[in-house]
Design an enzyme around this catalytic site. Sequence first.
Site, PDB file in Angstrom:
ATOM      1  N   HIS A  75     -57.238 -11.310   2.814  1.00  0.00           N
ATOM      2  CA  HIS A  75     -56.771 -12.777   1.944  1.00  0.00           C
ATOM      3  C   HIS A  75     -55.479 -12.832   1.449  1.00  0.00           C
ATOM      4  O   HIS A  75     -55.232 -13.800   0.454  1.00  0.00           O
ATOM      5  CB  HIS A  75     -57.663 -12.376   0.389  1.00  0.00           C
ATOM      6  CG  HIS A  75     -57.237 -11.033  -0.225  1.00  0.00           C
ATOM      7  ND1 HIS A  75     -55.773 -10.968  -0.123  1.00  0.00           N
ATOM      8  CD2 HIS A  75     -57.850  -9.752  -0.189  1.00  0.00           C
ATOM      9  CE1 HIS A  75     -56.162  -9.574  -0.937  1.00  0.00           C
ATOM     10  NE2 HIS A  75     -57.501  -8.797  -0.771  1.00  0.00           N
ATOM     11  N   ARG A 121     -68.467  -5.542  -5.817  1.00  0.00           N
ATOM     12  CA  ARG A 121     -68.228  -6.389  -4.296  1.00  0.00           C
ATOM     13  C   ARG A 121     -69.332  -5.501  -3.541  1.00  0.00           C
ATOM     14  O   ARG A 121     -69.216  -6.936  -2.495  1.00  0.00           O
ATOM     15  CB  ARG A 121     -67.261  -5.675  -4.123  1.00  0.00           C
ATOM     16  CG  ARG A 121     -65.849  -5.899  -5.085  1.00  0.00           C
ATOM     17  CD  ARG A 121     -64.569  -5.835  -3.806  1.00  0.00           C
ATOM     18  NE  ARG A 121     -63.405  -6.250  -4.874  1.00  0.00           N
ATOM     19  CZ  ARG A 121     -61.999  -5.777  -4.567  1.00  0.00           C
ATOM     20  NH1 ARG A 121     -61.456  -5.424  -2.788  1.00  0.00           N
ATOM     21  NH2 ARG A 121     -60.814  -5.685  -5.083  1.00  0.00           N
ATOM     22  N   ASP A 177     -64.167  -3.872   1.138  1.00  0.00           N
ATOM     23  CA  ASP A 177     -65.339  -4.246   0.436  1.00  0.00           C
ATOM     24  C   ASP A 177     -65.023  -6.032   0.211  1.00  0.00           C
ATOM     25  O   ASP A 177     -65.846  -6.088  -0.168  1.00  0.00           O
ATOM     26  CB  ASP A 177     -65.453  -3.361  -0.236  1.00  0.00           C
ATOM     27  CG  ASP A 177     -65.184  -3.329  -1.500  1.00  0.00           C
ATOM     28  OD1 ASP A 177     -63.579  -3.486  -1.724  1.00  0.00           O
ATOM     29  OD2 ASP A 177     -64.767  -2.413  -2.374  1.00  0.00           O
ATOM     30  N   ASP A 178     -63.980  -6.266   0.696  1.00  0.00           N
ATOM     31  CA  ASP A 178     -63.505  -7.799   0.031  1.00  0.00           C
ATOM     32  C   ASP A 178     -63.991  -9.032   1.391  1.00  0.00           C
ATOM     33  O   ASP A 178     -63.598  -9.960   1.791  1.00  0.00           O
ATOM     34  CB  ASP A 178     -62.892  -7.588  -0.818  1.00  0.00           C
ATOM     35  CG  ASP A 178     -61.599  -7.361  -0.360  1.00  0.00           C
ATOM     36  OD1 ASP A 178     -61.396  -7.063   0.632  1.00  0.00           O
ATOM     37  OD2 ASP A 178     -60.905  -7.366  -0.774  1.00  0.00           O
ATOM     38  N   ASP A 231     -53.831   1.426   7.167  1.00  0.00           N
ATOM     39  CA  ASP A 231     -53.639   0.490   8.260  1.00  0.00           C
ATOM     40  C   ASP A 231     -52.252   0.854   8.395  1.00  0.00           C
ATOM     41  O   ASP A 231     -52.427   0.838   9.975  1.00  0.00           O
ATOM     42  CB  ASP A 231     -53.751  -1.147   7.328  1.00  0.00           C
ATOM     43  CG  ASP A 231     -53.081  -1.575   6.946  1.00  0.00           C
ATOM     44  OD1 ASP A 231     -52.738  -0.510   5.847  1.00  0.00           O
ATOM     45  OD2 ASP A 231     -53.058  -2.586   5.726  1.00  0.00           O
TER      46      ASP A 231
END
Length: 270
Positions: free
Chosen positions: A210, A29, A102-103, A186
């Site tokens: 996503h 990634r 990391d995406d 989160d």
Amino acid sequence: LQHILPVDDDLLEKVFITVKTTGRNHLTRLPVIIRTWFQLAKKQTWFFTDTNDQHLSRVTGGHVINTNCSATHSRRALCCKMSVELDVFLETKKKWFCHVDDDNYVNVPALDELLKMYNPIGDWYLGRTSTPKPLQIRAKSQKTTFWFATGGAGFCLSRALVLKMAPISGNGKLMAIGDRIGLPDDVSVGYVIEHLLKIQLTRVEQFHSHLEPMRLIKKDLFNEQLTFSYSLDNEPNTVDVDGFNEITDPTRFLSLHCFLFPEASSCVEK
Ligand code: UDP
Ligand code: MN
């Protein structure tokens, strides 16, 4: 309208950007991040991981922090990393903390513009929700509801707010909070800010994870978006942008970067 290619010296001098990653993602990634948006915010961006990696350290100018958190997708491991991200931020003099996964692709000039709109002396929790309703939990046999910003879309906190969080969740205490409510990093951040500190999330819809269909983001609005993401599972979810072919650019981040910054060196035909 295209952005003028930013110079990272005078951009975002006030922000500390953390990228949460893990050893097994370093070679899958991170290369596309390092080739694209990282180049526009090299000084501000730090990778928080769980494995020593000399190559990664070299290609990022030493911007890698081994959190020594466990390399698993467990709630504890993720809260541990988030907690180190926040603690390290407080050791800097930066006014803003922005976390991404990391995406995520970070649109650096757009982030700069966003942060200019808020005064970091105030308490700011900026991000995007991904649930239609606030989360409801039972704490001490009482129902409480609160919103949280999706970590996978990226979110930003002002220094004043992180300072207020510190006595509650600083110094590794975020893990205990996560344990107490049994929810991810989160959500734990949202619980501390909205429920314990009574400071509300400011919704910023230009952060994207996503969990949303990426193809719905319109090309003519790309330059206003703060983050993008992808997932390459059985049903790929990627930004709809022309450019490099799917083999060269499965995540679409190279193409997106060249759409936003056609004059970037990796985009100019040689
Ligand atoms: N991650 C991590 N440790 C792990 C697995 C994932 O730190 O063992 C990080 C990963 O690098 C990413 C975030 O957690 O920044 C979310 O992981 P992923 O995108 O794989 O899963 P998602 O939760 O988005 O489905
Ligand atoms: Mn993800």
